[in-house]
Scaffold this motif. Structure first.
Motif, PDB file in Angstrom:
ATOM      1  N   TYR A  65      -0.878 -21.665  -5.223  1.00 55.29           N
ATOM      2  CA  TYR A  65      -1.338 -22.402  -4.171  1.00 55.29           C
ATOM      3  C   TYR A  65      -2.775 -21.918  -3.261  1.00 55.29           C
ATOM      4  N   GLU A  66      -2.490 -20.559  -3.315  1.00 58.46           N
ATOM      5  CA  GLU A  66      -3.716 -20.104  -2.355  1.00 58.46           C
ATOM      6  C   GLU A  66      -4.837 -19.987  -3.157  1.00 58.46           C
ATOM      7  N   VAL A  67      -5.980 -20.301  -2.424  1.00 55.71           N
ATOM      8  CA  VAL A  67      -7.244 -20.427  -3.144  1.00 55.71           C
ATOM      9  C   VAL A  67      -7.765 -19.220  -3.335  1.00 55.71           C
ATOM     10  N   ALA A  68      -8.855 -18.971  -3.758  1.00 56.98           N
ATOM     11  CA  ALA A  68      -9.683 -17.762  -4.319  1.00 56.98           C
ATOM     12  C   ALA A  68     -10.090 -16.912  -3.018  1.00 56.98           C
ATOM     13  N   ASP A  69     -10.027 -17.789  -1.769  1.00 54.73           N
ATOM     14  CA  ASP A  69     -10.397 -16.824  -0.518  1.00 54.73           C
ATOM     15  C   ASP A  69      -9.447 -15.744  -0.329  1.00 54.73           C
ATOM     16  N   TYR A  70      -8.321 -15.993  -0.687  1.00 58.36           N
ATOM     17  CA  TYR A  70      -7.007 -15.124  -0.290  1.00 58.36           C
ATOM     18  C   TYR A  70      -6.763 -14.282  -1.852  1.00 58.36           C
ATOM     19  N   ALA A  71      -6.294 -13.133  -1.139  1.00 61.67           N
ATOM     20  CA  ALA A  71      -5.507 -12.225  -2.236  1.00 61.67           C
ATOM     21  C   ALA A  71      -4.574 -11.559  -1.688  1.00 61.67           C
ATOM     22  N   ARG A  72      -3.226 -11.362  -2.590  1.00 58.19           N
ATOM     23  CA  ARG A  72      -1.859 -10.908  -1.949  1.00 58.19           C
ATOM     24  C   ARG A  72      -1.750  -9.294  -2.175  1.00 58.19           C
ATOM     25  N   ALA A  73      -1.538  -8.591  -0.976  1.00 57.72           N
ATOM     26  CA  ALA A  73      -1.458  -7.314  -0.853  1.00 57.72           C
ATOM     27  C   ALA A  73      -0.008  -7.086   0.039  1.00 57.72           C
ATOM     28  N   LEU A  74       0.460  -5.812  -0.352  1.00 50.65           N
ATOM     29  CA  LEU A  74       1.740  -5.364   0.374  1.00 50.65           C
ATOM     30  C   LEU A  74       1.163  -4.696   1.777  1.00 50.65           C
ATOM     31  N   ARG A  75       1.654  -4.953   2.896  1.00 48.02           N
ATOM     32  CA  ARG A  75       1.661  -4.272   4.101  1.00 48.02           C
ATOM     33  C   ARG A  75       2.822  -4.279   4.808  1.00 48.02           C
ATOM     34  N   PRO A  76       2.859  -3.175   5.932  1.00 48.81           N
ATOM     35  CA  PRO A  76       4.167  -2.990   6.594  1.00 48.81           C
ATOM     36  C   PRO A  76       4.093  -4.073   7.924  1.00 48.81           C
ATOM     37  N   LEU A  77       4.867  -4.716   8.269  1.00 43.02           N
ATOM     38  CA  LEU A  77       5.097  -5.403   9.500  1.00 43.02           C
ATOM     39  C   LEU A  77       5.679  -4.758  10.354  1.00 43.02           C
ATOM     40  N   ALA A  78       5.529  -5.505  11.723  1.00 37.64           N
ATOM     41  CA  ALA A  78       6.081  -4.945  13.028  1.00 37.64           C
ATOM     42  C   ALA A  78       7.674  -4.465  12.897  1.00 37.64           C
ATOM     43  N   SER A  79       8.216  -5.258  11.960  1.00 38.85           N
ATOM     44  CA  SER A  79       9.994  -5.087  11.990  1.00 38.85           C
ATOM     45  C   SER A  79       9.914  -3.521  11.110  1.00 38.85           C
ATOM     46  N   GLY A  80       8.937  -3.113  10.453  1.00 39.28           N
ATOM     47  CA  GLY A  80       8.975  -1.910   9.520  1.00 39.28           C
ATOM     48  C   GLY A  80       9.315  -2.495   7.978  1.00 39.28           C
ATOM     49  N   ALA A  81       9.520  -3.879   7.882  1.00 43.08           N
ATOM     50  CA  ALA A  81       9.674  -4.127   6.491  1.00 43.08           C
ATOM     51  C   ALA A  81       8.271  -4.177   5.989  1.00 43.08           C
ATOM     52  N   GLN A  82       8.423  -4.058   4.444  1.00 41.63           N
ATOM     53  CA  GLN A  82       7.043  -4.040   3.900  1.00 41.63           C
ATOM     54  C   GLN A  82       7.083  -5.441   3.202  1.00 41.63           C
ATOM     55  N   ALA A  83       6.084  -6.216   3.058  1.00 42.28           N
ATOM     56  CA  ALA A  83       6.001  -7.823   2.569  1.00 42.28           C
ATOM     57  C   ALA A  83       4.628  -8.048   1.981  1.00 42.28           C
ATOM     58  N   TRP A  84       4.606  -8.726   1.034  1.00 44.56           N
ATOM     59  CA  TRP A  84       3.460  -9.389   0.558  1.00 44.56           C
ATOM     60  C   TRP A  84       2.648 -10.141   1.719  1.00 44.56           C
ATOM     61  N   VAL A  85       1.491 -10.121   1.605  1.00 43.21           N
ATOM     62  CA  VAL A  85       0.779 -10.885   2.851  1.00 43.21           C
ATOM     63  C   VAL A  85      -0.764 -11.438   2.061  1.00 43.21           C
ATOM     64  N   TYR A  86      -1.078 -12.606   2.494  1.00 46.09           N
ATOM     65  CA  TYR A  86      -2.404 -12.989   1.802  1.00 46.09           C
ATOM     66  C   TYR A  86      -3.384 -12.836   2.614  1.00 46.09           C
ATOM     67  N   LEU A  87      -4.477 -11.828   2.368  1.00 45.94           N
ATOM     68  CA  LEU A  87      -5.486 -11.376   3.040  1.00 45.94           C
ATOM     69  C   LEU A  87      -6.606 -11.886   2.455  1.00 45.94           C
ATOM     70  N   ALA A  88      -7.818 -11.681   3.274  1.00 54.12           N
ATOM     71  CA  ALA A  88      -9.188 -12.359   2.776  1.00 54.12           C
ATOM     72  C   ALA A  88      -9.275 -11.321   1.478  1.00 54.12           C
ATOM     73  N   ALA A  89      -9.623 -12.266   0.575  1.00 52.67           N
ATOM     74  CA  ALA A  89      -9.922 -11.504  -0.907  1.00 52.67           C
ATOM     75  C   ALA A  89     -10.907 -10.413  -0.950  1.00 52.67           C
ATOM     76  N   ALA A  90     -11.952 -10.634   0.088  1.00 51.17           N
ATOM     77  CA  ALA A  90     -12.926  -9.568   0.127  1.00 51.17           C
ATOM     78  C   ALA A  90     -12.531  -8.267   0.577  1.00 51.17           C
ATOM     79  N   GLU A  91     -11.335  -8.226   1.639  1.00 53.09           N
ATOM     80  CA  GLU A  91     -10.745  -7.264   2.188  1.00 53.09           C
ATOM     81  C   GLU A  91      -9.943  -6.412   1.046  1.00 53.09           C
ATOM     82  N   VAL A  92      -9.415  -7.236   0.558  1.00 53.49           N
ATOM     83  CA  VAL A  92      -8.348  -6.643  -0.466  1.00 53.49           C
ATOM     84  C   VAL A  92      -9.273  -5.840  -1.588  1.00 53.49           C
ATOM     85  N   ALA A  93     -10.385  -6.355  -1.936  1.00 52.86           N
ATOM     86  CA  ALA A  93     -11.344  -5.878  -2.971  1.00 52.86           C
ATOM     87  C   ALA A  93     -11.946  -4.736  -2.351  1.00 52.86           C
ATOM     88  N   ALA A  94     -12.091  -4.611  -1.242  1.00 48.41           N
ATOM     89  CA  ALA A  94     -12.758  -3.271  -0.516  1.00 48.41           C
ATOM     90  C   ALA A  94     -11.861  -2.113  -0.478  1.00 48.41           C
TER      91      ALA A  94
END
Length: 117
Positions: A85-114
């Motif tokens: 569903y997510e278009v090429a502008d997004y890429a999925r990466a693991l990030r920590p959340l405020a709760s302390g859980a680790q979750a997949w998050v769709y970030l800007a694809a350019a940021e994940v590539a960097a």
């Protein structure tokens, strides 16, 4: 099961029903160090599913910034459906959340590539 943090259209019941065949229970959480921007979507199927051509996108920000959202618990097939569903502008990466859980998050694809900051 996979935790997927959603800050946008994946929280919408109609999007969940279209992608996963069900409404997914969610748990409120937040992503620290980001703020929301917008991206213009051109994929007609994504626009039809979400009802909008303007979607939120995460932008790296100060450590004091946070983006509220919700965690979805998805199986492998549902996570693959979210990826499709997510278009090429997004890429999925693991990030920590405020709760302390680790979750997949769709970030800007350019940021994940960097890579990490």
């Amino acid at each position: 099961m996979h935790l997927l943090f959603s800050y946008g259209t994946l929280r919408l019941p109609e999007v969940q029903r279209a992608l996963f065949g069900r409404e997914v229970p969610t748990t409120p959480d937040a992503l620290v160090g980001y703020r929301l921007g917008t991206v213009r979507i051109t994929d007609p199927q994504v626009i039809a599913t979400s009802g909008s051509a303007e979607h939120p996108i995460l932008v790296r920000a100060d450590a004091a910034d946070r983006v509220p959202g919700a965690c979805l618990r998805l199986d492998d097939a549902e996570l693959a459906a979210a990826d499709a569903y997510e278009v090429a502008d997004y890429a999925r990466a693991l990030r920590p959340l405020a709760s302390g859980a680790q979750a997949w998050v769709y970030l800007a694809a350019a940021e994940v590539a960097a890579g990490p900051a």
